[in-house]
Motif scaffolding. Structure first.
Motif, PDB file in Angstrom:
ATOM      1  N   UNK A 137       0.837  -1.200   0.000  1.00  0.00           N
ATOM      2  CA  UNK A 137       0.000   0.000   0.000  1.00  0.00           C
ATOM      3  C   UNK A 137       0.874   1.253   0.000  1.00  0.00           C
ATOM      4  N   UNK A 138       1.438   1.563  -1.155  1.00  0.00           N
ATOM      5  CA  UNK A 138       2.253   2.758  -1.343  1.00  0.00           C
ATOM      6  C   UNK A 138       1.843   3.412  -2.653  1.00  0.00           C
ATOM      7  N   UNK A 139       2.321   4.635  -2.874  1.00  0.00           N
ATOM      8  CA  UNK A 139       2.024   5.346  -4.102  1.00  0.00           C
ATOM      9  C   UNK A 139       3.259   5.482  -4.973  1.00  0.00           C
ATOM     10  N   UNK A 140       3.035   5.892  -6.214  1.00  0.00           N
ATOM     11  CA  UNK A 140       4.154   6.054  -7.142  1.00  0.00           C
ATOM     12  C   UNK A 140       4.592   7.510  -7.273  1.00  0.00           C
ATOM     13  N   UNK A 141       3.759   8.459  -6.805  1.00  0.00           N
ATOM     14  CA  UNK A 141       4.055   9.871  -7.030  1.00  0.00           C
ATOM     15  C   UNK A 141       5.287  10.336  -6.252  1.00  0.00           C
ATOM     16  N   UNK A 142       5.448   9.867  -5.015  1.00  0.00           N
ATOM     17  CA  UNK A 142       6.649  10.204  -4.259  1.00  0.00           C
ATOM     18  C   UNK A 142       7.901   9.701  -4.943  1.00  0.00           C
ATOM     19  N   UNK A 143       7.791   8.517  -5.550  1.00  0.00           N
ATOM     20  CA  UNK A 143       8.924   7.968  -6.308  1.00  0.00           C
ATOM     21  C   UNK A 143       9.218   8.827  -7.523  1.00  0.00           C
ATOM     22  N   UNK A 144       8.166   9.325  -8.199  1.00  0.00           N
ATOM     23  CA  UNK A 144       8.383  10.192  -9.349  1.00  0.00           C
ATOM     24  C   UNK A 144       9.149  11.443  -8.944  1.00  0.00           C
ATOM     25  N   UNK A 145       8.779  12.018  -7.798  1.00  0.00           N
ATOM     26  CA  UNK A 145       9.463  13.227  -7.323  1.00  0.00           C
ATOM     27  C   UNK A 145      10.936  12.931  -7.060  1.00  0.00           C
ATOM     28  N   UNK A 146      11.198  11.829  -6.352  1.00  0.00           N
ATOM     29  CA  UNK A 146      12.589  11.493  -6.023  1.00  0.00           C
ATOM     30  C   UNK A 146      13.389  11.174  -7.284  1.00  0.00           C
ATOM     31  N   UNK A 147      12.815  10.380  -8.193  1.00  0.00           N
ATOM     32  CA  UNK A 147      13.537  10.015  -9.414  1.00  0.00           C
ATOM     33  C   UNK A 147      13.828  11.236 -10.271  1.00  0.00           C
ATOM     34  N   UNK A 148      12.854  12.166 -10.355  1.00  0.00           N
ATOM     35  CA  UNK A 148      13.096  13.393 -11.103  1.00  0.00           C
ATOM     36  C   UNK A 148      14.183  14.237 -10.466  1.00  0.00           C
ATOM     37  N   UNK A 149      14.098  14.413  -9.138  1.00  0.00           N
ATOM     38  CA  UNK A 149      15.107  15.193  -8.425  1.00  0.00           C
ATOM     39  C   UNK A 149      16.488  14.557  -8.551  1.00  0.00           C
ATOM     40  N   UNK A 150      16.526  13.243  -8.441  1.00  0.00           N
ATOM     41  CA  UNK A 150      17.802  12.520  -8.535  1.00  0.00           C
ATOM     42  C   UNK A 150      18.388  12.637  -9.943  1.00  0.00           C
ATOM     43  N   UNK A 151      17.534  12.616 -10.957  1.00  0.00           N
ATOM     44  CA  UNK A 151      18.004  12.780 -12.329  1.00  0.00           C
ATOM     45  C   UNK A 151      18.686  14.127 -12.508  1.00  0.00           C
ATOM     46  N   UNK A 152      18.052  15.192 -12.005  1.00  0.00           N
ATOM     47  CA  UNK A 152      18.660  16.512 -12.096  1.00  0.00           C
ATOM     48  C   UNK A 152      19.958  16.610 -11.321  1.00  0.00           C
TER      49      UNK A 152
END
Length: 351
Positions: A137-152
């Motif tokens: 029971x987790x979401x994917x949006x927090x992962x999107x934020x981290x992956x985007x930030x990490x990419x930058x």
């Protein structure tokens, strides 16, 4: 590359690095923001494809999050198998890096000039994928934020840019992650500037908005621009309905406070356990809840859409809200990788 070409490129990069450290480097930062948006958008598209393709295969073609199609025995096995995989990955590869997501981005921005690591990127990418595919029971949006930030951040570090430029690229990646998640570039920009960067200068705003728009274009090109929720037309029947809205707001606030308290208490008890035992405890809890009420497994967007058109009874909705609250609290408190935005939508919608 010839020696002369290499020397010329090195001189150009050194000149660019020096210029990026100055406050008038708007054009260069805008270009870097554009590149960050392209890369972050591509990462998120790959991430979504991995999860949805794996779920569609594992759930016999019934679509993402359709855990209701599994037998009770399989609903018990899925979270348990995912917990074992997560336990192995975090035990042998994490090297003590257990806190990811938005909290990790904020911590690195506050104390480390936005420098994120490739290890964190890999842990988040595959960790959240495993958690979602197995029904946690987790979401994917927090992962999107981290992956985007990490990419930058990784792009800035790879090019050896100054710290102020790295911080800006982290903000660009954050905005790109939210924009690609919800098809909302403006929301991504506001969140990035307000929460992550805490900076409204023109030199930050333009690269961030370019990154958010670029990531949205990439996401729409591959994933489409269909809305996540099919919201029916709503209208207020009379002023007598306003007290119901006020009551719902009070109930939602109370439930949110209870959620925070529950997460803190579970985390307080679980922090003394080794990370592998935390993952196993979360997996067993979700397995038992999933056998009984499969709607609480995964993000639950399919359940929200059914609830929006009145597909459940009031008693079942209340039961799902309570079970999802418990499931999400356990996963969040015991460091299962993933966000809380999607599950929070579920709890609010069923309430």
């Amino acid at each position: 590359m010839s020696r002369k070409m290499h020397d010329w490129f090195s001189r150009q990069m050194e000149s660019t690095r020096l210029h990026l450290a100055r406050p008038d480097a708007l054009i260069q930062l805008a270009v870097m923001g554009l590149i960050t948006g392209l890369l972050a958008g591509a990462v998120i598209v790959c991430f979504r494809y991995l999860i949805e393709a794996a779920q569609n295969f594992a759930l016999r073609g019934n679509g993402p999050d359709a855990f209701e199609s599994l037998t009770p025995w399989m609903r018990f096995v899925f979270p348990l198998a995912g917990a074992i995989a997560l336990a192995v990955m975090f035990r042998w590869f994490a090297k003590g890096l257990y806190v990811l997501g938005v909290a990790r981005v904020l911590e690195r921005m506050a104390y480390h000039q936005g420098h994120l690591t490739l290890r964190g990127f890999v842990l988040q990418f595959f960790g959240v994928a495993i958690a979602l595919i197995s029904g946690h029971s987790v979401g994917r949006e927090g992962a999107h934020i981290f992956l985007g930030a990490c990419t930058g951040s990784l792009l800035g570090q790879k090019l050896e840019l100054p710290n102020n430029a790295v911080r800006t690229l982290v903000g660009c990646g954050t905005a790109a992650g939210i924009a690609a998640s919800f098809n909302t570039p403006l929301a991504g920009v506001i969140f990035s500037l307000e929460v992550i960067m805490m900076d409204y200068q023109l030199a930050s705003f333009i690269p961030v908005i370019l990154s958010a728009v670029t990531a949205t274009v990439v996401s729409n090109a591959f994933l489409g621009n269909a809305a996540v929720f099919s919201v029916p037309i709503m209208e207020l029947g009379s002023l007598k309905e306003i007290p119901l809205v006020v009551i719902l707001g009070l109930l939602s606030g109370t439930l949110a406070a209870g959620f925070i308290i529950m997460v803190k208490k579970i985390a307080g008890k679980g922090k003394v356990w080794p990370i592998e035992w935390q993952m196993m405890a979360a997996g067993i809890s979700i397995a038992l809840l999933g056998m009984w009420l499969p709607e609480v497994m995964g993000i639950g967007y399919d359940t929200i859409n059914i609830a929006l058109i009145g597909g459940y009874s009031a008693g079942l909705l209340l039961l799902m809200a309570a079970a999802k609250l418990v499931a999400t609290s356990i996963c969040s408190a015991l460091n299962v990788p993933g966000g809380m935005i999607g599950p929070s939508f579920f709890i609010g919608a069923t309430l």
